[in-house]
Structures are given as C-alpha cells and as structure tokens.
Scaffold this active site. Structure first.
Site, mmCIF file in Angstrom:
data_model
loop_
_atom_site.group_PDB
_atom_site.id
_atom_site.type_symbol
_atom_site.label_atom_id
_atom_site.label_comp_id
_atom_site.label_asym_id
_atom_site.label_seq_id
_atom_site.Cartn_x
_atom_site.Cartn_y
_atom_site.Cartn_z
ATOM 1 N N HIS A 1 2.278 -50.252 -24.154
ATOM 2 C CA HIS A 1 2.036 -49.722 -25.497
ATOM 3 C C HIS A 1 3.275 -49.796 -26.388
ATOM 4 C CE1 HIS A 1 -0.646 -47.383 -28.232
ATOM 5 N NE2 HIS A 1 -1.553 -48.015 -27.523
ATOM 6 N N HIS B 1 -9.266 -56.684 -26.743
ATOM 7 C CA HIS B 1 -9.165 -55.239 -26.872
ATOM 8 C C HIS B 1 -10.572 -54.639 -26.872
ATOM 9 C CE1 HIS B 1 -7.495 -51.862 -29.720
ATOM 10 N NE2 HIS B 1 -7.504 -51.458 -28.458
ATOM 11 N N GLU C 1 0.815 -55.320 -20.528
ATOM 12 C CA GLU C 1 0.346 -55.429 -21.922
ATOM 13 C C GLU C 1 1.341 -54.829 -22.916
ATOM 14 O OE1 GLU C 1 -3.594 -53.804 -22.249
ATOM 15 O OE2 GLU C 1 -3.252 -53.145 -24.309
ATOM 16 N N ASP D 1 -0.617 -50.983 -19.467
ATOM 17 C CA ASP D 1 -0.313 -51.064 -20.905
ATOM 18 C C ASP D 1 0.992 -50.326 -21.187
ATOM 19 O OD1 ASP D 1 -0.348 -51.175 -23.651
ATOM 20 O OD2 ASP D 1 -2.399 -50.425 -23.870
ATOM 21 N N ASN E 1 -8.849 -47.541 -36.587
ATOM 22 C CA ASN E 1 -8.544 -46.187 -36.132
ATOM 23 C C ASN E 1 -7.467 -45.500 -36.982
ATOM 24 O OD1 ASN E 1 -8.831 -44.007 -34.465
ATOM 25 N ND2 ASN E 1 -7.937 -44.963 -32.647
ATOM 26 N N GLU F 1 -11.607 -55.818 -22.054
ATOM 27 C CA GLU F 1 -11.387 -54.383 -21.847
ATOM 28 C C GLU F 1 -12.691 -53.627 -22.097
ATOM 29 O OE1 GLU F 1 -8.693 -52.576 -24.667
ATOM 30 O OE2 GLU F 1 -8.245 -50.915 -23.318
ATOM 31 N N ARG G 1 -5.060 -60.816 -26.913
ATOM 32 C CA ARG G 1 -5.954 -59.659 -26.900
ATOM 33 C C ARG G 1 -6.573 -59.333 -28.259
ATOM 34 N NH1 ARG G 1 -4.755 -55.027 -25.828
ATOM 35 N NH2 ARG G 1 -6.678 -54.637 -24.713
ATOM 36 N N HIS H 1 -10.492 -48.112 -17.288
ATOM 37 C CA HIS H 1 -9.264 -47.320 -17.452
ATOM 38 C C HIS H 1 -9.161 -46.198 -16.432
ATOM 39 C CE1 HIS H 1 -8.241 -48.117 -21.941
ATOM 40 N NE2 HIS H 1 -8.637 -49.211 -21.340
ATOM 41 N N GLU I 1 -3.534 -56.670 -29.572
ATOM 42 C CA GLU I 1 -4.542 -55.763 -30.118
ATOM 43 C C GLU I 1 -4.245 -55.355 -31.562
ATOM 44 O OE1 GLU I 1 -4.242 -52.637 -27.145
ATOM 45 O OE2 GLU I 1 -3.373 -51.302 -28.632
ATOM 46 N N ARG J 1 -7.160 -50.826 -15.101
ATOM 47 C CA ARG J 1 -5.889 -50.526 -15.749
ATOM 48 C C ARG J 1 -5.433 -49.160 -15.269
ATOM 49 N NH1 ARG J 1 -4.782 -49.201 -22.142
ATOM 50 N NH2 ARG J 1 -5.021 -47.073 -21.437
ATOM 51 N N ASP K 1 -12.210 -46.903 -29.832
ATOM 52 C CA ASP K 1 -12.206 -46.897 -31.302
ATOM 53 C C ASP K 1 -12.836 -48.178 -31.847
ATOM 54 O OD1 ASP K 1 -9.419 -47.332 -30.055
ATOM 55 O OD2 ASP K 1 -9.220 -48.432 -31.920
ATOM 56 N N TYR L 1 1.109 -41.904 -23.532
ATOM 57 C CA TYR L 1 -0.015 -42.755 -23.928
ATOM 58 C C TYR L 1 -0.927 -43.044 -22.719
ATOM 59 C CZ TYR L 1 -2.905 -46.727 -24.462
ATOM 60 O OH TYR L 1 -4.013 -47.516 -24.423
ATOM 61 N N TRP M 1 4.667 -45.517 -30.953
ATOM 62 C CA TRP M 1 3.646 -44.831 -30.149
ATOM 63 C C TRP M 1 2.870 -45.855 -29.352
ATOM 64 C CZ3 TRP M 1 -1.779 -45.140 -30.197
ATOM 65 C CH2 TRP M 1 -2.388 -44.288 -29.230
HETATM 66 C C1 GCO Z 1 -5.830 -50.347 -25.454
HETATM 67 C C2 GCO Z 1 -5.156 -49.769 -26.628
HETATM 68 C C3 GCO Z 1 -5.767 -48.537 -27.206
HETATM 69 C C4 GCO Z 1 -5.093 -48.221 -28.542
HETATM 70 C C5 GCO Z 1 -6.101 -47.731 -29.512
HETATM 71 C C6 GCO Z 1 -5.498 -47.463 -30.867
HETATM 72 O O1 GCO Z 1 -5.187 -51.130 -24.796
HETATM 73 O O2 GCO Z 1 -6.986 -50.035 -25.231
HETATM 74 O O3 GCO Z 1 -3.782 -49.756 -26.500
HETATM 75 O O4 GCO Z 1 -5.758 -47.450 -26.337
HETATM 76 O O5 GCO Z 1 -4.083 -47.300 -28.407
HETATM 77 O O6 GCO Z 1 -7.112 -48.681 -29.579
HETATM 78 O O7 GCO Z 1 -6.484 -47.262 -31.798
HETATM 79 MG MG MG Z 2 -3.308 -51.578 -25.469
#
Ligand code: GCO
Ligand code: MG
Length: 403
Positions: free
Chosen positions: A212, A312, A236, A210, A37, A339, A283, A122, A262, A147, A316, A159, A403
């Site tokens: 993140h 993961h 996560e 998550d 991505n 996921e 993951r 999600h 991930e 989630r 993407d 996020y 991020w």
């Molecule tokens: C998740 C991830 C995604 C990522 C994305 C980045 O847990 O699914 O954190 O949302 O942000 O795959 O390309």
């Molecule tokens: Mg994630």
C-alpha cells in the site's frame, strides 16, 4: 438506437456507490460503475453537469466514438474523476451493446479464453496467528490465491486490517481517521508473517501481499528480497508509482513479482513500467481506468512485454465494476488474476448479479450484457453518507505519510 436519458444513482448500502444508468429509445438500458472512494460526489457531478447533456441523442453503439468524444472533447485529459466518469459511460454502453446482441459481454470482446477467472481473497488478522488462521479459512472456502495482511506489533491501525475479518472498509469515518506508521516495525514483522503463513498453508496456494505505497524504493527492494523464500505471487504497490523509474531499483534487487496500478487511470501512468518490464502485473480496473475500451488498450500494451493483468477488485468498486471486470478477465489473453473482496448482503441486494464464485474461480454468467443490474427501490433506502479514506502519519514525529 438513440440515447434518450441518463441518470446518476448514488447510494450507500454499507458504503457509497455511484452508478450511471443510460436509457435508449428501444427500451434497452445499461449501467456503469462510477465510484471513486472518498470523492464520490465529484464524479456524480462530472457526469450530471458535464457528460450526460452530451450523451442525449447519440447512438449507443458508437462506443469508441463516444469514448474519444468524452476524452478528447474535455480538453483536460486524464485524472481519476474524468476517467471514472468516462468508464461509467463506457461500461453502460458495452452493457447495452451486448444486450442488443443478445450475448454476454465477453462474447463481444472475443469470447472466453479460459473456463473461469482465478480470484484472490483477503485474509487479515490483528496478529500473525489470526492471519494464519484466516489464510487457512480462505483455503477451506476454495480460494487458490490469498492475500495476507496483518496487524504490526507496536502499530495501532494498519492498512488491510479491519474491525472484522469478514468485511473491511477503509473509508470508515465522516472525516479522515488517522493511522500510524513505522517502516522499521513493518519490515521486521512482514517476513516472519509470511514464513509462518507459508509453513501453515503449504506450497500450492498463491500468496499475495499489499504494501500500500508505504516504502521507499530501497526499502521495497529489501522487503522483496526478504520475501523471496516464501514465493509470493506478487508484492503490490511497494512504493508510490508517480515516478515510474522508481521501480528500476526494486527490480534490480529482487525476483519477487511486482504488481502496480490500482490508482492509475490511463495507459500513460503505466507505459514506462510496462515497456521497461519493471512490473509483472498491471492492476488497473474498469472503473478507474476509462472502462473496458481503455483497459483493453492497457492489456494489449502489457501483453507485448509478458505483463499480465490483476485488476483491482476491492469493495469500493461496485458489483457493476466486478461484473464488467469478470467479462474482461474471461477474455483477456494475458490474464493473471482478479482481486475479489466480497460485498455485503445489502450491497448485493442493491445490485443483483449473474456472476458466481466456485472453488477459487469466478464466472460472469451467460446473461446478455454484463449481467449486473440495479434495484433502484432498494438503492433508495440507502442514501449517501460522507466517508473518507484514512490518512497515515509517521509514528515517531507525526509526518504525513502515504496511506
Ligand atoms: C486493494 C486496495 C484497496 C484500496 C481501496 C481504496 O488492493 O484492494 O489497496 O484496499 O485501499 O480500494 O479505495
Ligand atoms: Mg491495493
């Protein structure tokens, strides 16, 4: 059998995907996902310019030798671009081998260890109320694991929360969009979110969250502690994991299960986390961690320490990755969860697939190979569009954050 040609197909049915197609002299073909991505074209070039010339004439059945050849032969080891390219080759070769055997891929790995693959969906909302409603909607769709991500009062963009609750694509702009961040606001909001979600959904649904990569270890330890009453399935990416030792501190303070991986691309990224039993779920996924061949090695290491998989599966990662992952999940003895973020209808039209969802579980299907194909005529209608993931800045002074 010999590899006669290989091609990279880049398309953007709502978001960018990079797909490798390998052809053989026996007419069998295989495809693999190579999507990274926001850096898609680097992998496309790596494949086109440096990998494909080395594949022509090789026996596609020699998956392990080709994997070692591409990994050791590059001299420059690891990294997301290299490992996504190797993964695409590996996935396409497993697809060809399984088609040649006339078997669904999971049969080649050792057969099904379970009747279906539990997935998590999600649920996200702009505030607690909308997030609770979304969790209940996912429960009504049959999900056993959900989630939950929510907007945070006082923060504009967070996020996991998109414009629509149905599809969320973080790579949303021609140049990176900017999000704002406040650890204090997030840490205040999140425990009360899960208090309300758990109260509404009851004890039986698995809940996940998550972070993140946004907290420091001590902040993550505190969040894990604050979330304990709500019995999360996992928390996560609580803190960035380049420093694997950072998880010791979180681990010492909380029994909330931890999931990471991930952004990892090899077993070396998670060796310490696994061997020191600092995480509960790994993951890593097919496309970013060197394909089925390498993912299997990570899962085997993890199984020694009762660490389970939780691959993961954001949008993407293309349906090709999803299909391959589901075969892996159906087999892998130490499976945890998968996921599943649904793709749009346009994406599904480009990638017809055999996998199905029912009552919170997925199945890869019984088609020989991994069961996912690419309709190149439809793909050609969706040319590449530059798209970046956002960046994140501290709200109080603009410092660039994770991020
Ligand atoms: C998740 C991830 C995604 C990522 C994305 C980045 O847990 O699914 O954190 O949302 O942000 O795959 O390309
Ligand atoms: Mg994630």
């Amino acid at each position: 059998m010999k590899i006669t040609a290989a091609r990279v197909i880049v398309c953007s049915p709502g978001r960018n995907f990079v797909t490798l197609k390998i052809e053989t002299d026996e007419g069998l073909t295989g495809i693999g996902d190579a999507t990274l991505n926001g850096r898609e074209l680097s992998v496309a070039s790596y494949l086109d310019d440096h990998v494909i010339p080395c594949l022509i004439g090789r026996d596609p059945h020699q998956i392990e030798d080709i994997w070692q050849y591409l990994y050791k032969g590059a001299y420059w080891r690891r990294g997301p671009v290299t490992m996504s390219a190797i993964a695409a080759v590996d996935t396409a070769l497993w697809d060809i081998k399984a088609k040649a055997a006339g078997l669904p891929l999971y049969q080649l790995l050792g057969g099904a260890s379970r009747t279906g693959v539990m997935v998590y969906g999600h649920a996200n909302g702009r505030d607690t109320e909308q997030t609770v409603d979304e969790v209940l909607r996912y429960r009504d769709m049959g999900y056993k694991a959900i989630r939950a991500q929510s907007g945070v009062p006082g923060l504009e963009k967070v996020y996991g929360v998109g414009k629509s609750t149905v599809f969320y694509e973080p790579a949303d702009a021609d140049l990176p969009s900017e999000h704002d961040w406040s650890t204090e606001k997030y840490l205040r909001h999140t425990p009360q979110l899960f208090d309300q979600v758990r109260a509404a959904v009851g004890p039986d649904i698995h809940l996940l969250h998550d972070v993140h990569h946004r907290l420091t270890p001590i902040e993550a330890a505190r969040l894990g502690k604050d979330l304990e009453p709500f019995r999360l399935f996992w928390m996560e990416d609580a803190t960035p994991a380049e420093n694997q030792d950072a998880f010791r501190l979180i681990r010492q303070h909380t029994t909330t299960p931890l999931a990471v991986g991930e952004v990892f691309n090899t077993i070396w990224d998670c060796k310490g986390l696994i061997e020191n039993q600092l995480i509960d779920y790994i993951r890593t996924t097919v496309v970013h961690a060197g394909g089925i061949t390498h993912l299997r090695r990570i899962a085997d290491l993890a199984s020694l320490y009762q660490v389970r998989t939780g691959s993961h599966g954001a949008t993407d990662l293309s349906p090709v990755c999803m299909g391959a992952a589901l075969h892996f999940d159906l087999w892998v003895p130490n499976f945890g969860i998968q996921e599943y973020m649904r793709h749009t209808d346009e994406t599904d039209a480009v990638f017809p697939h055999a996998y199905t969802f029912q009552d919170g579980f997925m199945h890869p299907g019984q088609v020989p190979g991994h069961g996912v194909t690419i309709d190149e005529a439809v793909a050609a209608k969706f040319p590449y569009q530059r798209a970046y993931l956002p960046v994140n800045r501290q709200q109080h002074d603009g410092t660039l954050w994770n991020w």
